[in-house]
Design a protein around this motif. Structure first.
Motif, PDB file in Angstrom:
ATOM      1  N   GLY A  43      49.953 -12.527  -5.623  1.00 40.88           N
ATOM      2  CA  GLY A  43      49.641 -12.803  -4.294  1.00 40.88           C
ATOM      3  C   GLY A  43      50.269 -11.962  -3.164  1.00 40.88           C
ATOM      4  N   ASN A  44      51.193 -10.856  -3.714  1.00 41.51           N
ATOM      5  CA  ASN A  44      52.002  -9.988  -3.074  1.00 41.51           C
ATOM      6  C   ASN A  44      51.125  -9.023  -2.160  1.00 41.51           C
ATOM      7  OD1 ASN A  44      54.078 -10.843  -4.578  1.00 41.51           O
ATOM      8  ND2 ASN A  44      53.993  -9.014  -5.904  1.00 41.51           N
ATOM      9  N   THR A  46      48.769 -10.400  -0.166  1.00 39.55           N
ATOM     10  CA  THR A  46      48.300 -11.471   0.915  1.00 39.55           C
ATOM     11  C   THR A  46      49.649 -11.598   1.489  1.00 39.55           C
ATOM     12  OG1 THR A  46      46.968 -12.698  -0.867  1.00 39.55           O
ATOM     13  CG2 THR A  46      47.818 -13.734   1.116  1.00 39.55           C
ATOM     14  N   SER A  47      50.906 -11.832   1.035  1.00 36.52           N
ATOM     15  CA  SER A  47      52.058 -12.098   1.800  1.00 36.52           C
ATOM     16  C   SER A  47      52.506 -10.554   2.616  1.00 36.52           C
ATOM     17  CB  SER A  47      53.213 -12.563   0.927  1.00 36.52           C
ATOM     18  OG  SER A  47      53.336 -11.958  -0.150  1.00 36.52           O
ATOM     19  N   GLY A  48      52.304  -9.540   1.950  1.00 35.53           N
ATOM     20  CA  GLY A  48      52.649  -8.202   2.575  1.00 35.53           C
ATOM     21  C   GLY A  48      51.674  -7.854   3.560  1.00 35.53           C
ATOM     22  N   LEU A  49      50.674  -8.584   3.740  1.00 38.01           N
ATOM     23  CA  LEU A  49      50.026  -8.291   5.012  1.00 38.01           C
ATOM     24  C   LEU A  49      50.013  -9.442   6.055  1.00 38.01           C
ATOM     25  CD1 LEU A  49      46.547  -7.042   3.337  1.00 38.01           C
ATOM     26  CD2 LEU A  49      48.243  -5.763   5.094  1.00 38.01           C
ATOM     27  N   GLY A  50      51.056 -10.356   6.013  1.00 37.43           N
ATOM     28  CA  GLY A  50      51.489 -11.164   6.901  1.00 37.43           C
ATOM     29  C   GLY A  50      50.889 -12.564   6.866  1.00 37.43           C
ATOM     30  N   VAL A  51      50.356 -13.000   5.604  1.00 40.50           N
ATOM     31  CA  VAL A  51      49.672 -14.137   5.458  1.00 40.50           C
ATOM     32  C   VAL A  51      50.603 -15.152   4.551  1.00 40.50           C
ATOM     33  CG1 VAL A  51      47.445 -15.344   4.485  1.00 40.50           C
ATOM     34  CG2 VAL A  51      47.360 -13.203   5.655  1.00 40.50           C
ATOM     35  N   ASP A  52      50.822 -16.439   4.858  1.00 38.28           N
ATOM     36  CA  ASP A  52      51.278 -17.387   4.099  1.00 38.28           C
ATOM     37  C   ASP A  52      50.498 -17.831   3.109  1.00 38.28           C
ATOM     38  OD1 ASP A  52      52.717 -19.273   2.827  1.00 38.28           O
ATOM     39  OD2 ASP A  52      53.398 -20.124   4.607  1.00 38.28           O
ATOM     40  N   LYS A  53      50.910 -17.338   1.719  1.00 37.90           N
ATOM     41  CA  LYS A  53      49.805 -17.572   0.632  1.00 37.90           C
ATOM     42  C   LYS A  53      49.574 -18.803   0.199  1.00 37.90           C
ATOM     43  CE  LYS A  53      53.262 -15.826  -2.660  1.00 37.90           C
ATOM     44  NZ  LYS A  53      53.596 -14.697  -3.392  1.00 37.90           N
ATOM     45  N   ASN A  54      51.003 -19.621   0.445  1.00 36.04           N
ATOM     46  CA  ASN A  54      50.805 -21.192  -0.020  1.00 36.04           C
ATOM     47  C   ASN A  54      49.978 -22.038   1.097  1.00 36.04           C
ATOM     48  OD1 ASN A  54      52.064 -20.315  -2.254  1.00 36.04           O
ATOM     49  ND2 ASN A  54      54.051 -20.175  -1.208  1.00 36.04           N
ATOM     50  N   GLU A  55      49.897 -21.266   2.402  1.00 36.25           N
ATOM     51  CA  GLU A  55      49.130 -22.354   3.399  1.00 36.25           C
ATOM     52  C   GLU A  55      47.733 -22.123   3.447  1.00 36.25           C
ATOM     53  OE1 GLU A  55      50.664 -24.533   5.510  1.00 36.25           O
ATOM     54  OE2 GLU A  55      52.529 -24.285   4.038  1.00 36.25           O
ATOM     55  N   VAL A  84      41.915 -10.401   4.884  1.00 37.22           N
ATOM     56  CA  VAL A  84      42.061 -10.316   3.414  1.00 37.22           C
ATOM     57  C   VAL A  84      41.528 -11.416   2.649  1.00 37.22           C
ATOM     58  CG1 VAL A  84      44.427 -11.531   3.728  1.00 37.22           C
ATOM     59  CG2 VAL A  84      44.011 -10.197   1.657  1.00 37.22           C
ATOM     60  N   ILE A  85      40.874 -11.319   1.686  1.00 39.24           N
ATOM     61  CA  ILE A  85      40.726 -12.624   0.764  1.00 39.24           C
ATOM     62  C   ILE A  85      41.888 -12.680   0.014  1.00 39.24           C
ATOM     63  CG2 ILE A  85      39.229 -13.414  -1.105  1.00 39.24           C
ATOM     64  CD1 ILE A  85      36.990 -11.607   0.146  1.00 39.24           C
ATOM     65  N   PRO A  86      42.614 -13.796   0.218  1.00 37.59           N
ATOM     66  CA  PRO A  86      43.973 -14.043  -0.247  1.00 37.59           C
ATOM     67  C   PRO A  86      44.073 -14.564  -1.393  1.00 37.59           C
ATOM     68  CG  PRO A  86      43.508 -15.816   1.432  1.00 37.59           C
ATOM     69  CD  PRO A  86      42.425 -14.751   1.205  1.00 37.59           C
ATOM     70  N   SER A  87      45.345 -14.560  -2.096  1.00 34.58           N
ATOM     71  CA  SER A  87      45.465 -15.002  -3.436  1.00 34.58           C
ATOM     72  C   SER A  87      46.750 -15.622  -3.655  1.00 34.58           C
ATOM     73  CB  SER A  87      45.355 -13.705  -4.538  1.00 34.58           C
ATOM     74  OG  SER A  87      45.780 -14.206  -5.810  1.00 34.58           O
ATOM     75  N   ASN A  88      46.764 -16.453  -4.643  1.00 37.27           N
ATOM     76  CA  ASN A  88      48.118 -17.435  -4.832  1.00 37.27           C
ATOM     77  C   ASN A  88      47.974 -17.686  -6.262  1.00 37.27           C
ATOM     78  OD1 ASN A  88      46.639 -19.806  -4.781  1.00 37.27           O
ATOM     79  ND2 ASN A  88      47.080 -20.226  -2.779  1.00 37.27           N
TER      80      ASN A  88
END
Length: 255
Positions: A43-44, A46-55, A84-88
């Motif tokens: 999920g890097n 995701t977090s590198g674009l300012g999104v909390d991947k766990n939320e 973004v379509i996020p990942s975790n």
């Protein structure tokens, strides 16, 4: 029609996610409509674009298991207008859960088909392995962009990746092309970096981008602030390099 670019290299630590994030952000900065897809369970992107991947409620994992629509899986990023379509870490189990699903190689492509006309570019960050997630990225994409670190073992593993791309071309996605190779972590002060670039140029029958991404402390810092480099330090060497790469990608007429 927009272009779908999978950023892939099964070797870790080559600047793959850094390239996916910053190429996408610089394409958006150039006025292109961009969607990013994080296919890496870390999920890097995701977090590198300012999104909390766990939320996030819906991720690419829910999308691939058909638990949400593609529109429901999209999340706003720090880049204006870019989602973004996020990942975790949940995605790590997807390999096993997809085992019994028919045509599992095409799950992502079938989802992206609904929205691909809405974007100029879709940038997919692949996991650092050649698994079913990477295969899904390659069946969805028009082309594969390969970041290579300027180091002694740069060519190691590259033949394996190109073999995988060839297999996907033959069996799953005949339209898939190698977008090209981009060199990362280039150190102008060392002979080794120059030797690696020359070695790959002489041994690889693929497009090699002119832009060299330098070793740059600002590039390394930016992800910890959840920002792409052009927002974190717009005037840094890293930001300028990714802008040049974005321009080269935009100017490609043969894909």
């Amino acid at each position: 029609m927009g272009r779908i670019i999978a950023v892939a290299n099964q070797k870790g630590g080559v600047g793959k996610t850094t390239t996916a994030i910053n190429l996408a952000a610089c394409l958006a900065e150039a006025g292109k409509k961009v969607l990013t897809i994080d296919l890496d369970p870390q999920g890097n992107m995701t977090s590198g674009l300012g999104v909390d991947k766990n939320e996030v409620e819906n991720t690419v994992y829910e999308l691939m298991l058909d638990e949400c629509s593609i529109k429901e899986s999209m999340t706003d990023t720090v880049v204006d207008g870019m989602k973004v379509i996020p990942s975790n870490v949940n995605l790590a189990g997807a390999e096993i859960e997809l085992l019994g699903i028919p045509e599992k190689e095409y799950i992502l492509r079938n989802a992206v088909d609904y929205i691909k006309e809405d974007y100029d570019f879709i940038v997919i960050d692949c996991p650092p392995s050649l698994n079913m997630l990477t295969i899904n990225a390659m069946t969805t994409a028009n082309s594969v962009l390969v970041p290579i670190q300027c180091e002694y073992y740069a060519l190691e593993g590259l033949s394996q990746l190109i073999h995988t791309i060839d297999l996907v071309q033959q069996r799953l996605n005949p339209n898939l092309l190698i977008e090209g190779v981009v060199f990362t972590m280039y150190d102008v002060r060392t002979n080794l970096s120059n030797q690696v670039v020359e070695n790959v140029r002489n041994n690889l029958d693929a497009k090699i981008y002119d832009t060299l991404i330098p070793r740059n402390i600002r590039l390394a810092e930016a992800p910890s602030y959840g920002l792409p480099i052009n927002l974190y330090d717009s005037k840094s060497a890293g930001a300028e390099s990714y802008r040049l790469l974005a321009k080269e990608v935009i100017d490609r007429k043969d894909i």
